[in-house]
Design a protein around this motif. Structure first.
Motif, PDB file in Angstrom:
ATOM      1  N   SER A  71       0.846  -1.195   0.000  1.00  0.00           N
ATOM      2  CA  SER A  71       0.000   0.000   0.000  1.00  0.00           C
ATOM      3  C   SER A  71       0.877   1.239   0.000  1.00  0.00           C
ATOM      4  N   ILE A  72       0.284   2.352  -0.441  1.00  0.00           N
ATOM      5  CA  ILE A  72       0.993   3.617  -0.571  1.00  0.00           C
ATOM      6  C   ILE A  72       0.214   4.709   0.139  1.00  0.00           C
ATOM      7  N   GLY A  73       0.889   5.492   0.967  1.00  0.00           N
ATOM      8  CA  GLY A  73       0.282   6.690   1.538  1.00  0.00           C
ATOM      9  C   GLY A  73       0.302   7.772   0.476  1.00  0.00           C
ATOM     10  N   SER A  74      -0.856   8.050  -0.090  1.00  0.00           N
ATOM     11  CA  SER A  74      -0.931   8.865  -1.305  1.00  0.00           C
ATOM     12  C   SER A  74      -1.435  10.284  -1.051  1.00  0.00           C
ATOM     13  N   ARG A  75      -0.717  11.240  -1.661  1.00  0.00           N
ATOM     14  CA  ARG A  75      -1.117  12.643  -1.608  1.00  0.00           C
ATOM     15  C   ARG A  75      -2.115  12.995  -2.694  1.00  0.00           C
ATOM     16  N   TRP A  76      -2.106  12.231  -3.785  1.00  0.00           N
ATOM     17  CA  TRP A  76      -2.806  12.657  -4.989  1.00  0.00           C
ATOM     18  C   TRP A  76      -4.022  11.825  -5.332  1.00  0.00           C
ATOM     19  N   TRP A 114       3.434  23.178   1.525  1.00  0.00           N
ATOM     20  CA  TRP A 114       4.312  23.001   0.365  1.00  0.00           C
ATOM     21  C   TRP A 114       4.153  24.184  -0.579  1.00  0.00           C
ATOM     22  N   PRO A 115       5.245  24.759  -1.085  1.00  0.00           N
ATOM     23  CA  PRO A 115       5.126  25.797  -2.107  1.00  0.00           C
ATOM     24  C   PRO A 115       4.584  25.200  -3.402  1.00  0.00           C
ATOM     25  N   TRP A 116       3.990  26.035  -4.213  1.00  0.00           N
ATOM     26  CA  TRP A 116       3.379  25.529  -5.447  1.00  0.00           C
ATOM     27  C   TRP A 116       4.411  24.881  -6.359  1.00  0.00           C
ATOM     28  N   THR A 117       5.676  25.332  -6.277  1.00  0.00           N
ATOM     29  CA  THR A 117       6.708  24.739  -7.131  1.00  0.00           C
ATOM     30  C   THR A 117       6.936  23.275  -6.790  1.00  0.00           C
ATOM     31  N   ARG A 134       3.530  16.470  -8.602  1.00  0.00           N
ATOM     32  CA  ARG A 134       2.426  16.044  -9.467  1.00  0.00           C
ATOM     33  C   ARG A 134       2.914  15.736 -10.878  1.00  0.00           C
ATOM     34  N   GLY A 135       3.802  16.610 -11.367  1.00  0.00           N
ATOM     35  CA  GLY A 135       4.324  16.405 -12.711  1.00  0.00           C
ATOM     36  C   GLY A 135       5.176  15.152 -12.814  1.00  0.00           C
ATOM     37  N   GLY A 136       5.988  14.906 -11.790  1.00  0.00           N
ATOM     38  CA  GLY A 136       6.815  13.707 -11.784  1.00  0.00           C
ATOM     39  C   GLY A 136       5.988  12.450 -11.747  1.00  0.00           C
ATOM     40  N   SER A 137       4.936  12.442 -10.947  1.00  0.00           N
ATOM     41  CA  SER A 137       4.056  11.276 -10.876  1.00  0.00           C
ATOM     42  C   SER A 137       3.337  11.065 -12.204  1.00  0.00           C
ATOM     43  N   TRP A 138       2.859  12.169 -12.800  1.00  0.00           N
ATOM     44  CA  TRP A 138       2.171  12.052 -14.103  1.00  0.00           C
ATOM     45  C   TRP A 138       3.119  11.490 -15.160  1.00  0.00           C
ATOM     46  N   ILE A 176      -1.062   4.098 -10.795  1.00  0.00           N
ATOM     47  CA  ILE A 176      -0.854   4.685  -9.481  1.00  0.00           C
ATOM     48  C   ILE A 176      -0.813   6.203  -9.614  1.00  0.00           C
ATOM     49  N   ARG A 177      -1.538   6.914  -8.744  1.00  0.00           N
ATOM     50  CA  ARG A 177      -1.574   8.364  -8.818  1.00  0.00           C
ATOM     51  C   ARG A 177      -0.317   9.001  -8.225  1.00  0.00           C
ATOM     52  N   ASP A 178       0.159   8.460  -7.099  1.00  0.00           N
ATOM     53  CA  ASP A 178       1.311   9.054  -6.413  1.00  0.00           C
ATOM     54  C   ASP A 178       2.506   8.100  -6.534  1.00  0.00           C
ATOM     55  N   VAL A 179       3.102   8.095  -7.705  1.00  0.00           N
ATOM     56  CA  VAL A 179       4.161   7.122  -8.007  1.00  0.00           C
ATOM     57  C   VAL A 179       5.419   7.386  -7.197  1.00  0.00           C
ATOM     58  N   THR A 180       5.682   8.639  -6.849  1.00  0.00           N
ATOM     59  CA  THR A 180       6.923   8.987  -6.147  1.00  0.00           C
ATOM     60  C   THR A 180       6.775   8.959  -4.624  1.00  0.00           C
ATOM     61  N   ALA A 181       5.598   8.606  -4.125  1.00  0.00           N
ATOM     62  CA  ALA A 181       5.358   8.605  -2.680  1.00  0.00           C
ATOM     63  C   ALA A 181       6.361   7.714  -1.953  1.00  0.00           C
TER      64      ALA A 181
END
Length: 248
Positions: free
Chosen positions: A126-131, A140-143, A149-153, A163-168
């Protein structure tokens, strides 16, 4: 969730490097949230004394263990060392958790339950997902949000991952699944390590359940994120993506 439903053979692996301001608090929160788990602090020779604090915590509570490493070799190497320890000790679940408080230990029961209540045998972790719906980030700053988000996409698209939050980095894995997917060497060392494990688990035919969490920016200590880490992830994901495309 009651303590009885927490797998007593679950090991929470916490890599540390200069986390003296955070380690005592995070270990305390983990054991309060899931009293029957065990904790392994993997310290990479922190010059700020994190390892000594972890040793003290271990002497005070039998549920806390410490693995000392002599140099800072990256997040992936620390987790691999923790996985090796956990598998050798017979733990059935191996859990990744940051030391800085970004990953809420209070969500451990939900993350563990997502794996232990599976009756199909096909859930590898399982993954603790932000997205996903119900997930969020705080302070978190918008950057940083765009990068995450961009990295996960990008990874999701290039590698065909559901998976939505691949880098989690907040994860629970079945140890038998890790043994299977780690039969081949893992070279990724930074946050790309999380993407690598995701694609390996999915590629082996297992699923990963995303559990929403509230991710908070660290309040103490310094972030380990760097441009080099982002670059490594982009290069490796692109390479894996083209290998996947041409293989098909």
């Amino acid at each position: 969730m009651s303590e009885e439903r927490i797998d007593p053979l679950a090991l929470v692996i916490i890599p540390t490097y200069n986390e003296s301001e955070n380690i005592e608090s995070i270990v305390s929160r983990v054991l309060a949230a899931a009293p029957s788990v065990r904790v392994l602090v993997v310290d990479d020779g922190s010059p700020d004394g994190t390892g000594r604090i972890a040793d003290r915590l271990s002497s005070e509570d039998h549920r806390v263990h410490v693995l000392h490493r002599t140099e800072k070799n990256g997040l992936g190497a620390a987790y691999l060392a923790g996985f090796s320890y956990g598998i050798s000790q017979g733990y059935s679940l191996l859990i990744e958790l940051d030391a800085d408080g970004s990953h809420p230990p209070e969500r451990l029961p939900a993350l563990i339950s997502a794996v232990t209540t599976d009756t199909t045998g096909r859930v590898g972790g399982s993954i603790g997902s932000r997205w996903v719906r119900g997930g969020s980030v705080v302070n978190w700053p918008w950057t940083r949000q765009i990068i995450s988000r961009g990295g996960s996409w990008y990874a999701r698209t290039m590698l065909g991952l559901p998976i939505r939050d691949v880098t989690a980095g907040y994860r629970v894995y079945r140890s038998d699944v890790l043994e299977q997917i780690l039969a081949e060497s893992v070279e990724s060392r930074g946050y790309c390590f999380q993407i690598d494990l995701t694609r390996r688990v999915i590629g082996a035919g297992y699923g990963l359940v995303e559990v929403p969490i509230e991710f908070r920016e660290r309040e103490a200590g310094e972030s380990k994120m760097s441009g080099a880490i982002v670059k490594e992830a982009m290069v490796r994901v692109t390479q894996w993506g083209f290998e996947r495309i041409f293989r098909h």
